[in-house]
Design a protein around this motif. Sequence first.
Motif, short mmCIF file in Angstrom:
data_model
loop_
_atom_site.label_atom_id
_atom_site.label_comp_id
_atom_site.label_asym_id
_atom_site.label_seq_id
_atom_site.Cartn_x
_atom_site.Cartn_y
_atom_site.Cartn_z
N ASP A 41 28.34 34.97 59.57
CA ASP A 41 29.14 33.77 59.35
C ASP A 41 28.38 32.81 58.42
OD1 ASP A 41 31.33 32.11 59.54
OD2 ASP A 41 30.70 31.21 61.44
N PRO A 42 28.11 33.25 57.18
CA PRO A 42 27.24 32.49 56.28
C PRO A 42 27.86 31.18 55.81
CG PRO A 42 28.32 34.26 55.09
CD PRO A 42 28.66 34.44 56.54
N ASP A 43 26.98 30.25 55.43
CA ASP A 43 27.48 29.01 54.82
C ASP A 43 27.92 29.31 53.38
OD1 ASP A 43 25.19 28.96 53.13
OD2 ASP A 43 24.10 27.66 54.52
N ASP A 44 28.52 28.32 52.75
CA ASP A 44 29.08 28.52 51.41
C ASP A 44 28.02 28.92 50.39
OD1 ASP A 44 31.62 27.99 52.33
OD2 ASP A 44 31.61 25.90 51.68
N ALA A 45 26.83 28.33 50.48
CA ALA A 45 25.77 28.63 49.51
C ALA A 45 25.30 30.08 49.64
CB ALA A 45 24.60 27.67 49.69
N ALA A 46 25.08 30.53 50.88
CA ALA A 46 24.66 31.91 51.10
C ALA A 46 25.76 32.88 50.68
CB ALA A 46 24.27 32.13 52.56
N LEU A 47 27.00 32.53 50.96
CA LEU A 47 28.12 33.38 50.59
C LEU A 47 28.21 33.51 49.07
CD1 LEU A 47 30.51 35.06 51.52
CD2 LEU A 47 31.86 32.98 51.66
N ALA A 48 28.04 32.42 48.36
CA ALA A 48 28.08 32.46 46.89
C ALA A 48 26.95 33.34 46.34
CB ALA A 48 28.00 31.05 46.32
N GLN A 49 25.76 33.20 46.91
CA GLN A 49 24.64 34.05 46.48
C GLN A 49 24.94 35.52 46.76
OE1 GLN A 49 21.41 31.82 48.59
NE2 GLN A 49 20.29 32.41 46.75
N ALA A 50 25.49 35.80 47.92
CA ALA A 50 25.79 37.17 48.30
C ALA A 50 26.82 37.79 47.35
CB ALA A 50 26.28 37.24 49.74
N VAL A 51 27.82 37.02 46.98
CA VAL A 51 28.83 37.52 46.05
C VAL A 51 28.19 37.86 44.71
CG1 VAL A 51 30.87 36.87 44.69
CG2 VAL A 51 30.82 36.45 47.16
N GLU A 52 27.32 37.00 44.23
CA GLU A 52 26.63 37.25 42.96
C GLU A 52 25.79 38.53 43.04
OE1 GLU A 52 23.27 35.05 40.25
OE2 GLU A 52 24.72 33.78 41.30
N ILE A 53 25.01 38.65 44.10
CA ILE A 53 24.19 39.85 44.30
C ILE A 53 25.07 41.08 44.44
CG2 ILE A 53 22.66 41.01 45.97
CD1 ILE A 53 21.55 38.12 46.58
N ASN A 124 38.07 36.16 55.93
CA ASN A 124 38.90 35.53 54.90
C ASN A 124 38.05 34.77 53.89
OD1 ASN A 124 41.78 36.03 55.08
ND2 ASN A 124 41.68 35.11 57.10
N ARG A 125 37.05 34.05 54.36
CA ARG A 125 36.16 33.32 53.45
C ARG A 125 35.43 34.28 52.52
NH1 ARG A 125 32.00 31.16 56.06
NH2 ARG A 125 31.37 29.97 54.22
N ALA A 126 34.93 35.37 53.07
CA ALA A 126 34.21 36.36 52.26
C ALA A 126 35.15 37.03 51.25
CB ALA A 126 33.54 37.39 53.15
N ALA A 127 36.33 37.40 51.70
CA ALA A 127 37.29 38.05 50.80
C ALA A 127 37.71 37.11 49.68
CB ALA A 127 38.51 38.51 51.59
N GLN A 128 37.95 35.87 50.01
CA GLN A 128 38.34 34.90 48.99
C GLN A 128 37.20 34.67 48.00
OE1 GLN A 128 40.10 31.32 50.43
NE2 GLN A 128 40.45 30.52 48.39
N ALA A 129 35.98 34.58 48.48
CA ALA A 129 34.83 34.40 47.59
C ALA A 129 34.66 35.61 46.67
CB ALA A 129 33.56 34.17 48.41
N TRP A 130 34.89 36.80 47.19
CA TRP A 130 34.73 38.01 46.39
C TRP A 130 35.81 38.12 45.32
CZ3 TRP A 130 30.87 41.34 45.85
CH2 TRP A 130 31.12 42.53 45.16
N ARG A 131 37.04 37.87 45.71
CA ARG A 131 38.18 38.05 44.80
C ARG A 131 38.47 36.80 43.97
NH1 ARG A 131 42.82 41.47 46.79
NH2 ARG A 131 43.99 39.64 46.20
N ASN A 132 37.99 35.66 44.43
CA ASN A 132 38.27 34.38 43.79
C ASN A 132 39.77 34.08 43.78
OD1 ASN A 132 37.23 32.03 42.76
ND2 ASN A 132 37.35 32.70 40.64
N ASP A 133 40.46 34.59 44.78
CA ASP A 133 41.87 34.28 44.99
C ASP A 133 42.21 34.52 46.46
OD1 ASP A 133 42.16 37.03 45.24
OD2 ASP A 133 43.55 37.26 43.59
N ALA A 134 43.46 34.42 46.79
CA ALA A 134 43.87 34.55 48.19
C ALA A 134 43.49 35.93 48.74
CB ALA A 134 45.37 34.34 48.30
N PRO A 135 42.90 35.94 49.92
CA PRO A 135 42.52 37.23 50.53
C PRO A 135 43.75 37.99 51.01
CG PRO A 135 42.01 35.42 52.01
CD PRO A 135 42.50 34.80 50.73
#
Length: 148
Positions: A41-53, A124-135
Amino acid sequence: MALWDWTLKAYDRPGVAEACLKAQDGHGLNTSLLLWAAWADPDDAALAQAVEIGKAWETTVLWPLRHVRRDLKTAMPGVGDQARLDLREDVKAAELRSERVLMESFEALAGQAAGPVDLTLALNRAAQAWRNDAPPKIAIAELAAALA
């Protein structure tokens, strides 16, 4: 419990493997990221880093291995079936190892497992961060239910 160990246990639950494959192949999601989000259940900063990685790793390592593994399912003229299938198993092991390396990288971002997690929200947060649109709500709901 370490993320990889948790993931192996989660993946053995009924419906999890199928839901992960549907999210991956049907919706272009990264299942390692989804499972990590359910665990940490990562925070937004960790999630953004994870998506980049994750995107860099997927492009450079995971997808090439996955494509080779899938291509090796089919017989090839002039190549013995057993040799091809043995190589496919080697590639499959490398693909699994690459997923583990990715998940270990994700784990380093969040430290340890979160307490009780709202699976649907985290996925849902992870899917949206990955796709950059609605999960994809149905795919996420199926994975959340299988993980619960």
